[in-house]
Write an enzyme that holds these catalytic residues in place. Structure first.
Site, PDB file in Angstrom:
ATOM      1  N   THR A 198       1.067  -1.083  -0.053  1.00 18.23           N
ATOM      2  CA  THR A 198      -0.007   0.004  -0.129  1.00 18.23           C
ATOM      3  C   THR A 198       0.587   1.626  -0.200  1.00 18.23           C
ATOM      4  O   THR A 198       2.341   1.168   0.764  1.00 18.23           O
ATOM      5  CB  THR A 198      -0.929  -0.208   0.870  1.00 18.23           C
ATOM      6  N   GLY A 237       2.716  -2.828   8.402  1.00 17.34           N
ATOM      7  CA  GLY A 237       3.154  -3.627   9.313  1.00 17.34           C
ATOM      8  C   GLY A 237       4.370  -4.190  10.008  1.00 17.34           C
ATOM      9  O   GLY A 237       4.914  -4.626   9.052  1.00 17.34           O
ATOM     10  N   GLU A 477      -6.103  -6.330   3.661  1.00 11.63           N
ATOM     11  CA  GLU A 477      -5.958  -7.485   2.805  1.00 11.63           C
ATOM     12  C   GLU A 477      -7.938  -7.066   1.834  1.00 11.63           C
ATOM     13  O   GLU A 477      -8.028  -8.204   1.492  1.00 11.63           O
ATOM     14  CB  GLU A 477      -6.009  -8.709   4.215  1.00 11.63           C
TER      15      GLU A 477
HETATM   16  C1  LIG Z   1      -3.505  -0.985  10.475  1.00 14.51           C
HETATM   17  C2  LIG Z   1      -3.515  -1.743   8.852  1.00 14.51           C
HETATM   18  C3  LIG Z   1      -2.699  -2.347   8.565  1.00 14.51           C
HETATM   19  C4  LIG Z   1      -2.327  -2.621   7.502  1.00 14.51           C
HETATM   20  N1  LIG Z   1      -1.332  -3.325   6.953  1.00 14.51           N
HETATM   21  C5  LIG Z   1      -0.679  -3.191   5.750  1.00 14.51           C
HETATM   22  C6  LIG Z   1       0.226  -3.911   5.578  1.00 14.51           C
HETATM   23  O1  LIG Z   1       1.213  -4.558   6.015  1.00 14.51           O
HETATM   24  N2  LIG Z   1       0.562  -3.723   3.917  1.00 14.51           N
HETATM   25  C7  LIG Z   1       0.602  -2.511   3.136  1.00 14.51           C
HETATM   26  O2  LIG Z   1       0.566  -3.399   1.527  1.00 14.51           O
HETATM   27  N3  LIG Z   1      -0.804  -2.462   3.709  1.00 14.51           N
HETATM   28  C8  LIG Z   1      -0.952  -2.810   5.045  1.00 14.51           C
HETATM   29  N4  LIG Z   1      -2.254  -2.406   5.096  1.00 14.51           N
HETATM   30  C9  LIG Z   1      -3.420  -1.466   3.953  1.00 14.51           C
HETATM   31  C10 LIG Z   1      -4.520  -2.177   3.599  1.00 14.51           C
HETATM   32  O3  LIG Z   1      -4.230  -2.937   3.184  1.00 14.51           O
HETATM   33  C11 LIG Z   1      -5.317  -0.518   3.342  1.00 14.51           C
HETATM   34  O4  LIG Z   1      -5.642   0.085   3.689  1.00 14.51           O
HETATM   35  C12 LIG Z   1      -6.357  -0.948   1.993  1.00 14.51           C
HETATM   36  O5  LIG Z   1      -5.744  -1.630   1.331  1.00 14.51           O
HETATM   37  C13 LIG Z   1      -7.527   0.010   1.705  1.00 14.51           C
HETATM   38  O6  LIG Z   1      -6.705   0.936   1.293  1.00 14.51           O
HETATM   39  P1  LIG Z   1      -6.798   2.835   1.677  1.00 14.51           P
HETATM   40  O7  LIG Z   1      -6.353   2.905   3.085  1.00 14.51           O
HETATM   41  O8  LIG Z   1      -5.819   3.246  -0.024  1.00 14.51           O
HETATM   42  O9  LIG Z   1      -8.315   2.945   0.826  1.00 14.51           O
HETATM   43  P2  LIG Z   1      -8.762   2.948  -0.108  1.00 14.51           P
HETATM   44  O10 LIG Z   1      -8.851   1.975  -1.519  1.00 14.51           O
HETATM   45  O11 LIG Z   1      -9.090   4.455  -1.115  1.00 14.51           O
HETATM   46  O12 LIG Z   1     -10.510   3.293  -0.467  1.00 14.51           O
HETATM   47  C14 LIG Z   1     -11.327   4.342   0.834  1.00 14.51           C
HETATM   48  C15 LIG Z   1     -12.912   4.325   0.512  1.00 14.51           C
HETATM   49  O13 LIG Z   1     -13.154   3.688  -1.161  1.00 14.51           O
HETATM   50  C16 LIG Z   1     -13.861   2.746  -1.726  1.00 14.51           C
HETATM   51  N5  LIG Z   1     -13.124   2.701  -2.942  1.00 14.51           N
HETATM   52  C17 LIG Z   1     -12.370   2.161  -2.966  1.00 14.51           C
HETATM   53  N6  LIG Z   1     -12.319   2.204  -4.525  1.00 14.51           N
HETATM   54  C18 LIG Z   1     -13.722   1.996  -4.825  1.00 14.51           C
HETATM   55  C19 LIG Z   1     -14.354   1.478  -6.336  1.00 14.51           C
HETATM   56  N7  LIG Z   1     -13.874   1.136  -6.942  1.00 14.51           N
HETATM   57  N8  LIG Z   1     -15.902   1.892  -6.407  1.00 14.51           N
HETATM   58  C20 LIG Z   1     -16.400   1.930  -4.544  1.00 14.51           C
HETATM   59  N9  LIG Z   1     -15.599   2.304  -3.693  1.00 14.51           N
HETATM   60  C21 LIG Z   1     -14.535   2.591  -3.958  1.00 14.51           C
HETATM   61  C22 LIG Z   1     -13.345   1.798  -0.448  1.00 14.51           C
HETATM   62  O14 LIG Z   1     -14.905   1.099  -0.516  1.00 14.51           O
HETATM   63  C23 LIG Z   1     -12.913   2.450   0.927  1.00 14.51           C
HETATM   64  O15 LIG Z   1     -14.328   2.304   1.867  1.00 14.51           O
HETATM   65  C24 LIG Z   1      -3.146  -1.993   6.664  1.00 14.51           C
HETATM   66  C25 LIG Z   1      -4.111  -0.848   7.084  1.00 14.51           C
HETATM   67  C26 LIG Z   1      -3.879  -0.928   8.010  1.00 14.51           C
HETATM   68  C27 LIG Z   1      -5.026   0.291   8.474  1.00 14.51           C
END
Ligand SMILES: Cc1cc2nc3c(=O)[nH]c(=O)nc-3n(C[C@H](O)[C@H](O)[C@H](O)COP(=O)(O)OP(=O)(O)OC[C@H]3O[C@@H](n4cnc5c(N)ncnc54)[C@H](O)[C@@H]3O)c2cc1C
Length: 686
Positions: A198, A237, A477
Site C-alpha cells: 500500500t 505492519g 487485505e
Molecule cells: C492497521 C493497518 C494495517 C495495514 N497493514 C498493511 C501492510 O502490512 N502492508 C500493506 O501493504 N498494506 C497494509 N495496510 C493497507 C490496507 O491494505 C489498505 O488500507 C487497504 O488496501 C485500503 O486501501 P486505502 O486505505 O488506500 O483505501 P482506498 O482504497 O482509498 O479506499 C477508501 C474507500 O474507497 C472505497 N473504494 C475504493 N475503490 C472503490 C471503487 N472502485 N468503487 C467504490 N468504492 C471504492 C473503499 O470501499 C473505501 O471505503 C494496512 C492498513 C491498516 C489500516
C-alpha cells in the site's frame, strides 16, 4: 451498621487475598494460583450463578465440529500462554484472566508483542510454519494462529505479517533461490519481514501504485525509487520498529516500458535495528486499535538490490536486462501474480469469527446471570436473556457465528488443498467470506457491547475493546466493499461464459443455476420454513435472479455504448445485493455440509435449529427478499414470527452453545462469570 461491619471484614479478606495472589502471580504459573484461591472462605454475599439445565448435546463434540481441526495443539497453546506472565494474567473474582494491557503506550504494546513472539518462538510454536509441507502443516499453523488471535489481535497480525505476508510472498511469488535463502531464517526470526504494497496514494487500486523500479544491467541491480510523496509506502505492519526486510511492490520499468507491478526484496534495517542507507522510515502513529503492531511509512531513495531479489514466479529479468515472462497479457500476469495472496483473507475470516465468539460468549454468559426489572407485581427480577427482545438481539448473531465457523472451516479446507486451477474459486470465496465475517464481527461486537450495558465499556471485559482492535479487518487485505464488487464481477464472468458457451454452470456453487427455478410455497408454514429444502431454495432463488438481473442490466448499459467497467459501476446496487446473496448461499451450503457429517441425535437436532435460525434471520434481515418479490409480505411476516419462535427454542441451549466455542474462561472477560466477586472492593484493582 451490621451490614457495613460485614462488608468491611469482607474487604479485609479480599485485600489480603489479592496481595497474596498478586505475589504468587508475579512468581509462579498463574493457573496454579487458581487452586490457592479456592481454599479461601466464601464471601458474605450471594454471587450471581448460572442456573442453566445441563446440556442436551455433547459440547465437546460440538467444539470438535466448530474448531474443525488440531484441537490438542490449540489447547497446548492456550496452556502455554497461561503459563507465562508475559500474557499479563490477572485475578478477578477468583479466576485467572489473560489479556493485553491496553493501558500501555503504543511503544510498550509493540515491545511486549515482540517479547511474546520471542516466547512462542522459544517454545516451538512456529516450527515448520514455512518449511513444513502439505495441508496438515498448514492446518496446524492456522489453528495456532486462531488461538493467538483469541488472546490478542495485534499479536496475531504481527505474526501474520511476518509469516503470511512476508513469508508467503517469498514462498509464492519467489522461486527456489528465494526459498533457500529466506524461509528458514524467517521461520527462526533471524530476519523480520514486512510487506510493502500500500502507498499513501493507492490502497485498493494496487495497479495504480507509483513506486518505480528500473534495472541497471551494468551492475546487475534493480533500483527502487519513491518518486513522489503519494508513493510513500503506508501502513506497513512491522516497518516502524522491528522489520529488517520488506517485500516492496513497484512498477517495473524495463527499457522505458512499464511491465506492471512486481515484487522485490529489500533490506530496510541491519541486524542491530539501524535503518539502511537510502531508506527513510516514519511511524503511522497511534491507531484506534491494534497498537501492538508498528505500522510504518517507507521511502526508497534509489535503493539498489541485486537482480536475484526480484520475486520471479511469473516474470524475470535476465542479467542483460531482458524482460522474460510466459504470461504475455499484463492483466492475466497481474492476476496470476496476485492469486496466492489469499491467506490473509482466510485468516481474517477465521479470526473475525473467533472474535465474534468472544463477544457472544461474554454477553450471553452475562445475560444468564444479570437480572433487570420484574414482569409481575413484586415478582423477582428477570434474567435479561429471558426477555424475548434480548434473545432476538443475541441468538440470531450466535447462529450466524455458527454458520460463519462452518464457512471458515470449509474455506481453510479448500485453501490448504489448493491447486492453481482452484485459484479463482478460492479468490471469490475467500473475498466473500472475509467481508461477510468481518462485517458480522463488528455488528456482533457492537450488539454484545450494548447487551452488557455499562460493563461492556470496561476494557477488561473485552467486548468493547475488541471493536477497536478488529475494525481494521473490513479495510486491510482488501477493502470489504471492493472485495464484494470483485465477487459480483466474477459471478457475472461465470454467467457470461456459461451462456456464451451454452455449457452448464460449474464451480462457485452455481450448479443450482443448471436446474429449474425453485418455487417458494405461496403459504409458508413453520415446518416448511425449517426444512433445509426451503432454505436452500430461497437462497438459490435470490442468487440466480439477482445474477440474471445484474447480467441483463450490465448488458443493457453496454448496448448503450458504456464500457463494461462503467456499466458495472452504475449497477452497484444489484452488485451489492448479489455479492451478499452469493455469500449467504455459500455459507448455508457449508452449514448443511457440516450438519450432514453428524449422525442423528441431540447434536444434529440442535444444529438443525441453529441452521434454521441462520437461514430465517438472513431472510428476515435482507430486504432484497421482499424488494425483488422472492417472498410475499404475508410470508415475510411468517418468517419474522418463526425467528421469534426459534429464539425461545434456542434460549435453553445458549450456555451450551457458547461453551462449545472451546475458548478457555481465562480468555473471556470477567463479566462472563461471577461479576460481583470480580468487582469486590480492592485498592489494587482499577
Ligand atoms: C492497521 C493497518 C494495517 C495495514 N497493514 C498493511 C501492510 O502490512 N502492508 C500493506 O501493504 N498494506 C497494509 N495496510 C493497507 C490496507 O491494505 C489498505 O488500507 C487497504 O488496501 C485500503 O486501501 P486505502 O486505505 O488506500 O483505501 P482506498 O482504497 O482509498 O479506499 C477508501 C474507500 O474507497 C472505497 N473504494 C475504493 N475503490 C472503490 C471503487 N472502485 N468503487 C467504490 N468504492 C471504492 C473503499 O470501499 C473505501 O471505503 C494496512 C492498513 C491498516 C489500516
Amino acid at each position: 451498621m451490621e451490614n457495613s461491619k460485614n462488608s468491611s471484614s469482607s474487604m479485609e479478606k479480599v485485600n489480603f487475598r489479592t496481595k497474596i495472589l498478586s505475589r504468587h502471580l508475579n512468581q509462579e504459573n498463574p493457573t496454579s494460583n487458581y487452586s490457592i484461591l479456592q481454599s479461601f472462605p466464601c464471601l458474605s454475599y450471594n454471587p450471581p450463578e448460572f442456573s442453566e439445565p445441563s446440556s442436551i448435546f455433547d459440547t465437546k463434540e460440538m467444539r470438535k465440529l466448530m474448531d474443525g481441526h488440531n484441537l490438542q495443539e490449540r489447547d497446548w497453546l492456550f496452556g502455554l500462554m497461561l503459563q507465562s506472565n508475559l500474557f499479563n494474567p490477572k485475578i478477578r473474582g477468583g479466576k485467572v484472566f489473560v489479556q493485553p494491557d491496553y493501558n500501555q503506550s503504543k511503544e510498550q504494546q509493540r515491545e511486549i508483542t515482540m517479547r511474546r513472539i520471542g516466547y512462542l518462538l522459544q517454545n516451538g510454536v512456529f516450527e515448520s510454519w514455512l518449511t513444513g509441507k502439505g495441508p496438515e502443516d498448514e492446518l496446524m499453523k492456522l489453528a495456532l494462529l486462531d488461538v493467538v488471535g483469541i488472546f490478542d489481535h495485534s499479536l496475531a497480525i504481527k505474526i501474520g505479517v511476518h509469516f503470511f505476508l512476508w513469508g508467503g510472498a517469498i514462498k509464492f511469488f519467489g522461486t527456489q533461490r528465494h526459498h533457500d535463502k529466506w524461509l528458514r531464517d524467517t521461520e527462526n526470526y533471524v530476519v523480520k519481514g514486512c510487506f510493502a504494497m500500500t502507498e499513501l496514494g493507492h490502497g485498493s487500486n494496487v495497479r495504480g501504485i507509483e513506486t518505480v523500479t528500473t534495472y541497471d544491467s551494468s551492475t546487475g541491480e534493480f533500483v527502487i525509487n519513491t518518486p513522489c510523496e503519494s508513493a510513500q509506502k503506508y501502513w506497513i505492519g512491522g516497518a516502524a520498529n522491528h522489520a529488517t526486510h520488506t517485500v516492496v511492490f513497484s512498477q517495473l520499468h524495463i527499457d522505458g516500458k512499464n511491465q506492471g507491478v512486481h515484487a522485490f526484496i529489500a533490506q530496510i534495517r541491519d541486524a542491530n535495528g539501524n535503518i539502511c542507507p537510502n531508506i527513510r522510515i516514519a511511524d503511522c502513529g497511534h491507531k484506534i486499535g491494534l497498537n501492538g503492531v508498528d505500522n510504518g511509512r517507507i521511502w526508497f531513495d534509489n535503493v539498489r538490490v541485486p537482480r536475484e531479489n526480484l520475486l520471479n514466479s511469473v516474470a524475470d529479468v535476465s542479467p542483460d536486462g531482458k524482460y522474460l515472462t510466459a504470461i504475455k497479457d499484463p492483466d492475466q500476469r497481474f492476476a496470476a501474480f496476485m492469486a496466492p495472496l489469499t491467506s490473509g483473507r482466510v485468516t481474517i475470516a477465521v479470526s473475525a469469527t473467533y472474535s465474534a465468539k468472544i463477544g457472544l460468549a461474554t454477553a450471553l454468559r452475562y445475560s444468564l446471570t444479570r437480572r433487570a426489572f420484574s414482569v409481575t407485581p413484586n415478582g423477582p427480577e428477570v434474567l435479561i436473556l429471558d426477555y424475548p427482545s434480548h434473545q432476538r438481539r443475541l441468538l440470531p448473531l450466535l447462529s450466524k457465528t455458527y454458520a460463519m465457523s462452518f464457512a471458515c472451516n470449509y474455506l481453510k479446507k479448500i485453501y490448504v488443498k489448493r491447486t492453481p486451477e482452484m485459484n479463482k474459486v478460492i479468490h471469490v470465496i475467500s473475498s466473500a467470506f472475509k467481508a461477510t465475517a468481518s462485517w458480522h464481527n463488528m455488528r456482533t461486537l457492537q450488539e454484545c457491547r450494548e447487551a452488557c450495558g455499562g460493563q461492556g465499556l470496561k476494557t477488561e471485559n473485552r467486548v468493547g475493546q475488541l471493536k477497536g482492535e478488529f475494525d481494521v479487518q473490513s479495510t486491510f487485505e482488501g477493502d470489504n466493499n471492493v472485495l464484494m464488487q470483485q465477487v459480483s464481477k466474477a459471478l457475472l464472468g461465470e454467467y457470461v461464459t456459461a451462456k456464451r458457451s451454452k455449457k452448464p454452470f460449474k464451480g462457485l456453487g452455481l450448479e443450482h443455476m443448471n436446474k429449474s427455478r425453485p418455487v417458494v410455497p405461496s403459504q409458508l408454514t413453520s415446518s416448511a420454513m425449517r426444512q433445509a429444502q426451503f432454505q436452500n431454495d430461497i437462497f438459490c432463488l435470490r442468487e440466480r435472479d439477482l445474477l440474471e438481473c445484474f447480467a441483463a442490466e450490465v448488458s443493457l448499459c453496454q448496448s448503450q455504448g458504456k464500457s463494461k467497467e462503467y456499466a458495472f459501476t452504475l449497477n452497484y446496487q444489484l452488485a451489492e445485493d448479489l455479492g451478499r446473496a452469493f455469500s449467504d448461499r455459500a455459507v448455508l451450503h457449508t452449514f448443511l455440509e457440516a450438519e450432514a457429517s453428524v449422525t442423528s441425535g441431540p447434536l444434529k437436532n440442535i444444529l438443525g435449529l441453529v441452521r434454521s435460525m441462520y437461514a430465517l434471520v438472513t431472510v428476515d434481515e435482507d430486504v432484497a427478499f421482499l424488494r425483488y418479490g422472492y417472498l410475499s409480505t404475508d410470508n415475510a411476516a411468517m418468517v419474522r414470527k418463526e425467528v421469534a419462535k426459534l429464539c425461545s427454542e434456542l434460549r435453553p441451549h445458549a450456555l451450551s452453545l457458547v461453551s462449545s466455542f472451546g475458548i478457555p474462561d481465562a480468555f473471556l472477560g470477567p463479566i462472563a462469570f461471577n461479576w460481583v466477586e470480580a468487582n469486590v472492593w480492592s485498592s489494587e484493582q482499577n
